[in-house]
Write an enzyme that holds these catalytic residues in place. Structure first.
Site, short mmCIF file in Angstrom:
data_model
loop_
_atom_site.label_atom_id
_atom_site.label_comp_id
_atom_site.label_asym_id
_atom_site.label_seq_id
_atom_site.Cartn_x
_atom_site.Cartn_y
_atom_site.Cartn_z
N THR A 116 0.80 -1.22 0.00
CA THR A 116 0.00 0.00 0.00
C THR A 116 0.84 1.28 0.00
O THR A 116 1.94 1.30 0.59
CB THR A 116 -0.92 0.01 1.25
N TYR A 141 -2.01 0.64 10.32
CA TYR A 141 -2.27 -0.09 9.08
C TYR A 141 -1.00 -0.12 8.21
O TYR A 141 -0.54 -1.19 7.80
CB TYR A 141 -3.44 0.57 8.31
N1 NAD Z 1 -8.79 -1.25 -1.29
C1 NAD Z 1 -7.74 -0.45 -1.37
O1 NAD Z 1 -7.85 0.71 -1.78
C2 NAD Z 1 -6.37 -0.97 -0.96
C3 NAD Z 1 -5.29 -0.09 -1.04
C4 NAD Z 1 -4.03 -0.55 -0.67
C5 NAD Z 1 -3.85 -1.88 -0.29
N2 NAD Z 1 -4.92 -2.70 -0.21
C6 NAD Z 1 -4.69 -4.09 0.23
O2 NAD Z 1 -5.33 -4.99 -0.66
C7 NAD Z 1 -5.79 -6.14 0.03
C8 NAD Z 1 -7.23 -6.41 -0.34
O3 NAD Z 1 -8.02 -5.27 -0.05
P1 NAD Z 1 -9.57 -5.22 -0.40
O4 NAD Z 1 -9.93 -3.78 -0.61
O5 NAD Z 1 -9.88 -6.20 -1.47
O6 NAD Z 1 -10.19 -5.66 0.99
P2 NAD Z 1 -11.45 -6.62 1.28
O7 NAD Z 1 -11.78 -6.42 2.71
O8 NAD Z 1 -12.52 -6.39 0.28
O9 NAD Z 1 -10.84 -8.07 1.04
C9 NAD Z 1 -10.14 -8.81 2.03
C10 NAD Z 1 -10.61 -10.26 1.92
O10 NAD Z 1 -9.87 -11.05 2.85
C11 NAD Z 1 -10.78 -11.84 3.63
N3 NAD Z 1 -10.16 -11.97 4.96
C12 NAD Z 1 -9.85 -10.95 5.83
N4 NAD Z 1 -9.19 -11.44 6.90
C13 NAD Z 1 -9.07 -12.79 6.71
C14 NAD Z 1 -8.47 -13.84 7.43
N5 NAD Z 1 -7.85 -13.61 8.59
N6 NAD Z 1 -8.54 -15.09 6.93
C15 NAD Z 1 -9.16 -15.35 5.74
N7 NAD Z 1 -9.76 -14.41 5.01
C16 NAD Z 1 -9.70 -13.13 5.47
C17 NAD Z 1 -12.08 -11.07 3.66
O11 NAD Z 1 -13.21 -11.88 3.87
C18 NAD Z 1 -12.09 -10.45 2.25
O12 NAD Z 1 -12.69 -11.29 1.30
C19 NAD Z 1 -5.57 -5.85 1.51
O13 NAD Z 1 -4.44 -6.58 1.96
C20 NAD Z 1 -5.32 -4.36 1.58
O14 NAD Z 1 -4.44 -4.02 2.62
C21 NAD Z 1 -6.18 -2.28 -0.54
#
Ligand code: NAD
Length: 323
Positions: A116, A141
Site C-alpha cells: 500500500t 495499518y
Molecule cells: N482497497 C484499497 O484501496 C487498498 C489499497 C491498498 C492496499 N490494499 C490491500 O489490498 C488487500 C485487499 O483489499 P480489499 O480492498 O480487497 O479488501 P477486502 O476487505 O474487500 O478483502 C479482504 C478479503 O480477505 C478476507 N479476509 C480478511 N481477513 C481474513 C483472514 N484472517 N482469513 C481469511 N480471510 C480473510 C475477507 O473476507 C475479504 O474477502 C488488503 O491486503 C489491503 O491491505 C487495498
C-alpha cells in the site's frame, strides 16, 4: 498455473481472480468471508477458513502443489487501525508471517503481496512517491503492511522465494462488465461512499480536513481502476515466472485529484446532488499521495486502460445501484 489466492472473495482479490480464472489458471481461494462475499468468487475452489487457522492452511499447502501465492487477505480501514492496532498486526503481519513461512516450507516460490501507498506516510516531497521514497508509515495499518514487506525482502535474500510487492494507491471503480465490484461493509473509500450517496443508500457524507497544503485544502489521492490493478497482478505473475526476481512496484496512474474534485465528479457523472459536510482531519491521513508510475510499466510492461476518473466513477455508481 496452480495458484493459492488468499482473500479472493474481497474487492481486489475477486477482480484478480476473475482475470486469472479467465486465463485458465487452477485457483484455490482461502477466505473466511469476514468482509468478502461468496458471490464474488467467479472462478476457482473456495476453502472457507481464517489464515489464523494455520493447521488448516498447512494441510492445504501440503496437499496441493501450488506454484504461486497471491496474498490479498488484510484488514484495511486506517481509522480502525488507529483504534485497534493489534487487530492489524495480527491480520496483516502475523498472518502474513505464517503464510510466508509455509510458502517457504512447501516451496511456493512466487509470492505477490498487496502492499500500500500508506507505507510512504507523509515522507514524499510534494506527496509524489517513488519506490525509493523512504517508508515512514504514519498509522498502524501502514506499519503492519511495512513489516510484511520487510519479511518478504529478507526471506527472498535467504531462500528461493521471489516476490512482487504491489503498493496500491487508491483503488476504485468496479469491473467494467459489472460482474463484480466493491462490497466491503463499512468502507471508508471516497468513491464508494460518494456512490452510495448518489445511489440513495446514504443521506450525506463528510470531507475530513480542508486545511491540507493542496489546491483546495482537501487530500489528494491517485485513483486507480480496479481492473487495471488486477491486470498488474497478472503481469506480476508472468514476471515471476519468467524472470525469477523480486520487485517492489507502485500501482497508480501518476496523477491525483482532491477530495472535492472527486465528489464533484461523482455528482456530475451521476446527475445526483447530495449533502456534503465538513469535518476535522482524520487521524493517520497524509495530505497528498501520488505515485511515480514509471517503474511498473518498465518492469512488468503494465499498460493501464482505464485512467479516466469519469469511467471509474461510472462503474462504481452502476455497480452500487445494482448491489
Ligand atoms: N482497497 C484499497 O484501496 C487498498 C489499497 C491498498 C492496499 N490494499 C490491500 O489490498 C488487500 C485487499 O483489499 P480489499 O480492498 O480487497 O479488501 P477486502 O476487505 O474487500 O478483502 C479482504 C478479503 O480477505 C478476507 N479476509 C480478511 N481477513 C481474513 C483472514 N484472517 N482469513 C481469511 N480471510 C480473510 C475477507 O473476507 C475479504 O474477502 C488488503 O491486503 C489491503 O491491505 C487495498
Amino acid at each position: 498455473m496452480k495458484i493459492l489466492l488468499t482473500g479472493g472473495a474481497g474487492y481486489i482479490g475477486s477482480h484478480v481472480l476473475n482475470l486469472l480464472g479467465q486465463a485458465g489458471h487452477d485457483i484455490v481461494v482461502v477466505d473466511n468471508l469476514s468482509t468478502g462475499r461468496k458471490e464474488s468468487l467467479l472462478y476457482g475452489r473456495h476453502e472457507e477458513f481464517s489464515l489464523e487457522e494455520t493447521g488448516k492452511l498447512e494441510e492445504l499447502l501440503k496437499k496441493e502443489n501450488f506454484e504461486a501465492c497471491l496474498h490479498f487477505v488484510g484488514s484495511i480501514i486506517v481509522p480502525e487501525s488507529v483504534e485497534k492496532p493489534l487487530k492489524y498486526y495480527q491480520n496483516n503481519t502475523t498472518n502474513s508471517l505464517n503464510l510466508i513461512e509455509l510458502c517457504v516450507k512447501y516451496k511456493i516460490n512466487r509470492f505477490i503481496f498487496s502492499s500500500t501507498a500508506a507505507l510512504y506516510g507523509d515522507s514524499a516531497p510534494g506527496g509524489i512517491c517513488t519506490e525509493e521514497t523512504q517508508v515512514v508509515p504514519i498509522n498502524p495499518y501502514g506499519r503492519s503492511k511495512m513489516m510484511t514487506e520487510f519479511m518478504l525482502e529478507d526471506t527472498a535474500k535467504a531462500t528461493d522465494l521471489n516476490y512482487v510487492a504491489l503498493r496500491y494507491f487508491n483503488v476504485a471503480g468496479a469491473n467494467v462488465d459489472l460482474k463484480i465490484g466493491q462490497c466491503s461493509p463499512n468502507s471508508t473509500h471516497l468513491i464508494k461512499i460518494a456512490s452510495e450517496c448518489a445511489a440513495g443508500k446514504r443521506d450525506k457524507m463528510a470531507i475530513f480536513g480542508t486545511d491540507y497544503d493542496t489546491s483546495d485544502g482537501t487530500c489528494v489521492r491517485d485513483y486507480i481502476h480496479v481492473d487495471d490493478l488486477a491486470q498488474a497482478h497478472v503481469d506480476a505473475l508472468k514476471f515471476l515466472e519468467k524472470d525469477a526476481e523480486s520487485a517492489v512496484l507502485n500501482c497508480g496512474y501518476g496523477h491525483g485529484y482532491t477530495v472535492k474534485e472527486v465528489i464533484e465528479t461523482v455528482k456530475k457523472v451521476t446527475g445526483v446532488d447530495f449533502p456534503v459536510g465538513i469535518e476535522g482531519r482524520r487521524a493517520g491521513d497524509a495530505g497528498t499521495l501520488i505515485s511515480r508510475a514509471e517503474k511498473i510499466r518498465e518492469v512488468l510492461g503494465w499498460t493501464p486502460k482505464y485512467d479516466d476518473l469519469d469511467l471509474i466513477v461510472r462503474t462504481a455508481f452502476e455497480w452500487e445501484k445494482q448491489l
